[in-house]
Design an enzyme around this catalytic site. Structure first.
Site, short mmCIF file in Angstrom:
data_model
loop_
_atom_site.label_atom_id
_atom_site.label_comp_id
_atom_site.label_asym_id
_atom_site.label_seq_id
_atom_site.Cartn_x
_atom_site.Cartn_y
_atom_site.Cartn_z
N GLU A 60 -1.56 18.35 12.26
CA GLU A 60 -2.32 19.55 11.87
C GLU A 60 -2.81 20.38 13.05
O GLU A 60 -3.99 20.73 13.13
CB GLU A 60 -3.50 19.15 10.98
CG GLU A 60 -3.05 18.39 9.73
CD GLU A 60 -4.21 17.78 8.94
OE1 GLU A 60 -5.37 18.08 9.24
OE2 GLU A 60 -3.94 16.99 8.02
N GLU A 94 2.66 12.33 2.82
CA GLU A 94 1.34 12.05 2.22
C GLU A 94 1.31 12.54 0.77
O GLU A 94 0.40 13.25 0.35
CB GLU A 94 0.22 12.73 3.04
CG GLU A 94 0.23 12.35 4.52
CD GLU A 94 -0.93 12.91 5.32
OE1 GLU A 94 -1.94 13.34 4.73
OE2 GLU A 94 -0.83 12.92 6.56
O1 G3I Z 1 -15.10 3.90 8.03
C1 G3I Z 1 -16.29 4.58 7.60
C2 G3I Z 1 -17.29 3.59 7.12
O2 G3I Z 1 -17.69 2.77 8.19
C3 G3I Z 1 -18.48 4.33 6.53
O3 G3I Z 1 -19.37 3.42 5.98
C4 G3I Z 1 -18.03 5.30 5.45
C5 G3I Z 1 -19.18 6.13 4.89
O4 G3I Z 1 -18.73 7.39 4.46
O5 G3I Z 1 -17.10 6.18 6.00
C6 G3I Z 1 -15.95 5.53 6.48
O6 G3I Z 1 -15.09 6.48 6.97
C7 G3I Z 1 -14.42 7.26 6.04
C8 G3I Z 1 -12.92 7.02 6.24
O7 G3I Z 1 -12.20 7.89 5.41
C9 G3I Z 1 -12.51 5.58 5.96
O8 G3I Z 1 -12.76 5.27 4.66
C10 G3I Z 1 -14.76 8.71 6.26
O9 G3I Z 1 -16.12 8.93 5.90
C11 G3I Z 1 -13.86 9.60 5.44
O10 G3I Z 1 -14.08 10.95 5.82
C12 G3I Z 1 -12.43 9.24 5.73
O11 G3I Z 1 -11.61 10.09 4.97
C13 G3I Z 1 -10.24 10.09 5.32
C14 G3I Z 1 -9.84 11.45 5.86
O12 G3I Z 1 -8.46 11.48 6.12
C15 G3I Z 1 -10.57 11.78 7.14
O13 G3I Z 1 -10.66 13.10 7.31
C16 G3I Z 1 -9.44 9.75 4.09
O14 G3I Z 1 -9.71 8.40 3.70
C17 G3I Z 1 -7.95 9.92 4.36
O15 G3I Z 1 -7.23 9.80 3.15
C18 G3I Z 1 -7.69 11.31 4.95
O16 G3I Z 1 -6.32 11.39 5.25
C19 G3I Z 1 -5.85 12.64 5.74
C20 G3I Z 1 -4.70 12.37 6.68
O17 G3I Z 1 -5.10 11.48 7.69
C21 G3I Z 1 -4.16 13.65 7.29
N1 G3I Z 1 -3.78 14.58 6.25
C22 G3I Z 1 -4.80 14.86 5.26
C23 G3I Z 1 -5.33 13.58 4.64
C24 G3I Z 1 -6.37 13.88 3.59
O18 G3I Z 1 -7.50 14.48 4.16
#
Ligand code: G3I
Length: 357
Positions: free
Chosen positions: A155, A268
Site C-alpha cells: 500500500e 486478501e
Molecule cells: O495485538 C494487539 C493486542 O495485543 C491488543 O490487545 C489488541 C487490542 O485492540 O490489538 C491487537 O492488535 C490488533 C491486530 O489487528 C491483531 O489482532 C490491532 O488492534 C488491529 O488494528 C489489527 O488489525 C489488523 C489490521 O490489518 C491492521 O491495520 C487486522 O487484523 C488485519 O486483518 C488487517 O489486515 C490488513 C492487511 O495487513 C493489509 N491489507 C488490508 C488488511 C485489512 O485492513
C-alpha cells in the site's frame, strides 16, 4: 456458468441437497489451477485447524509477520524479535504440506514509532534505511526456503494523488534521490529483500488497484520495479463486496498486470455483504445476500480459473465468518459474513458456488 446459475437457483429455493454432500477440499478442487490460501493468526491454527488442513494449501500471517508483532523491540539482535507467532504458522504449514506467503515487510501501518525516532527527534534517512535493511535481512534469512513469496511493500500508493505521503517510510526515506520516479523507501525495500533471499518471489501488494487511476499508477510502479529486476509479482488484495467490482473488471486488471511479465495473485480476498459506505448493521446474513454473494464468488472464480496461467494464487483473508477483520471495519462491532465458511465453520452457498461449477 450454467451450472453456477443452477446451484444459485437451488440455494435461493432453499434446497439443501448440495449441503448434504460430502464437503470437497477447495485446495484439491483447485489443484489444476492455483493454490488456495487463507490468512491466519497463530490462535487460528487451533480454533480452525481442521478446516484449514482440509481446505487450503497456502497460509499467510494476518498480523504475526508485521513489524510490530515480529520485531517489537529496538535493535536487531534476537532479543528485539518475537518469532513465536510466525514460527507457529510456518510450522503448521510445513506439517500440512502448505506453502507460506510472507506479509508484510514495509507498510505505513504497524511499524512501531521507535523505528522512525532518532537522537534528535525524527530518525535520519540513513538510520531508517539501515533499520529497514536489518529487519528485511533478518526475516528473509530466517524464513528462506520456508516462505516462498513476500509482500515486500504494501500500500505505497495513495487512493488519490501519487504516493501515500502519510507513511512514515515515505516521510523519512521516501525522497527519490536516484530519480527513478519511485520513492527510495520502496525501491530500497525490494533491493534489500532481493539480496537477502534471491530465491523468494517479491510482490507489491495493494488494494483498489483493479480499476481506475490507481490501477494505472500500480501498473507504472510495478513496471518500473520490473525493469530493475526487483519485483516478481503483484498482489491485488481483493477486499471487495457482493456488489463491486464485477468480474470483468478484475479480469482486465489481471491481464494488464500480467502483460508486464509478472505473476498476479489475489492476496486478501473477502466479499463484504455491505455496500461500501453503508454503515447499517444486519442481525444475520439474509438469504438474498447469501445468494448474491454465492453468485459473485462464482463469477470471480470463473475468471480466476480462466486466468490460471497468469494467476498464481488466491488467498482468502480469513477462513470462516466467525473470525474476520470486517467485524471491526469500517464499523466497530458490526457483524459481516465475507468468507466461504459460516460462523459454524460449515460451507456456505458461496463455498459450493466456488467448489462446483
Ligand atoms: O495485538 C494487539 C493486542 O495485543 C491488543 O490487545 C489488541 C487490542 O485492540 O490489538 C491487537 O492488535 C490488533 C491486530 O489487528 C491483531 O489482532 C490491532 O488492534 C488491529 O488494528 C489489527 O488489525 C489488523 C489490521 O490489518 C491492521 O491495520 C487486522 O487484523 C488485519 O486483518 C488487517 O489486515 C490488513 C492487511 O495487513 C493489509 N491489507 C488490508 C488488511 C485489512 O485492513
Amino acid at each position: 456458468m450454467r451450472r453456477v446459475v443452477f446451484f444459485s437457483a437451488l440455494l435461493v429455493a432453499g434446497i439443501s441437497s448440495i449441503e448434504a454432500q460430502p464437503v470437497p477440499s477447495l485446495a484439491a478442487v483447485y489443484q489444476p489451477y492455483f493454490p488456495i490460501g487463507a490468512a491466519v493468526e497463530p490462535q487460528t491454527l487451533q480454533t480452525h485447524g481442521d478446516l484449514l488442513a482440509a481446505q487450503v494449501n497456502s497460509l499467510v500471517a494476518e498480523n504475526a509477520m508485521k513489524w510490530d508483532h515480529i520485531h517489537p523491540r529496538r535493535g536487531n539482535d534476537s532479543s528485539a524479535y518475537n518469532f513465536s507467532g510466525a514460527d507457529a504458522i510456518v510450522a503448521f504449514a510445513q506439517e500440512h504440506g502448505m506453502r507460506v506467503r510472507g506479509h508484510t515487510l514495509i507498510w505505513h501501518q504497524q511499524g512501531p514509532p521507535m523505528v522512525f525516532r532518532g537522537a534528535g527527534g525524527q530518525a535520519t534517512r540513513a538510520e531508517v534505511l539501515e533499520r529497514m535493511r536489518d529487519h528485511i535481512t533478518t526475516l528473509l534469512t530466517r524464513y528462506r526456503g520456508k516462505v516462498y513469496a513476500w509482500d515486500v511493500v504494501n500500500e505505497a500508493l495513495a487512493d488519490a494523488g501519487a504516493w501515500r505521503t502519510d507513511s512514515p517510510w515515505f516521510q523519512t526515506a521516501g525522497a527519490d534521490e536516484d530519480g527513478d520516479g519511485i520513492p527510495d523507501s520502496s525501491v530500497k525495500a525490494f533491493e534489500y529483500a532481493r539480496s537477502a533471499d534471491p530465491t523468494a518471489k517479491l510482490f507489491y501488494n495493494d488494494y483498489g488497484i483493479e480499476a481506475g487511476d490507481k490501477l494505472e499508477r500500480a501498473y507504472n510502479l510495478v513496471k518500473a520495479l520490473k525493469q530493475k529486476g526487483l519485483v516478481d509479482g503483484v498482489g491485488i488484495q481483493g477486499h471487495w463486496s457482493i456488489y463491486t467490482p464485477d468480474a470483468g473488471t478484475v479480469r482486465a486488471a489481471i491481464e494488464r498486470f500480467a502483460s508486464l511479465g509478472v505473476e498476479v495473485q489475489i492476496t486478501e480476498l473477502d466479499l463484504s455483504v455491505y455496500r461500501w459506505g453503508d454503515t447499517s448493521s444486519l442481525p444475520e446474513l439474509r438469504p438474498d445476500l447469501a445468494s448474491r454473494q454465492a453468485a459473485r464468488y462464482a463469477a470471480l472464480f470463473e475468471v480466476f480459473r480462466k486466468e490460471a496461467g497468469k494467476l498464481t494464487g488466491v488467498t482468502f483473508w480469513g477462513v470462516a465468518d466467525d473470525e474476520t477483520w470486517l467485524d471491526s471495519f469500517p464499523v466497530a462491532g458490526r457483524k459481516d459474513w465475507p468468507l466461504l465458511f459460516g460462523t459454524d465453520h460449515q460451507p456456505k452457498g458461496a463455498f459450493w458456488a466456488v467448489a462446483r461449477w
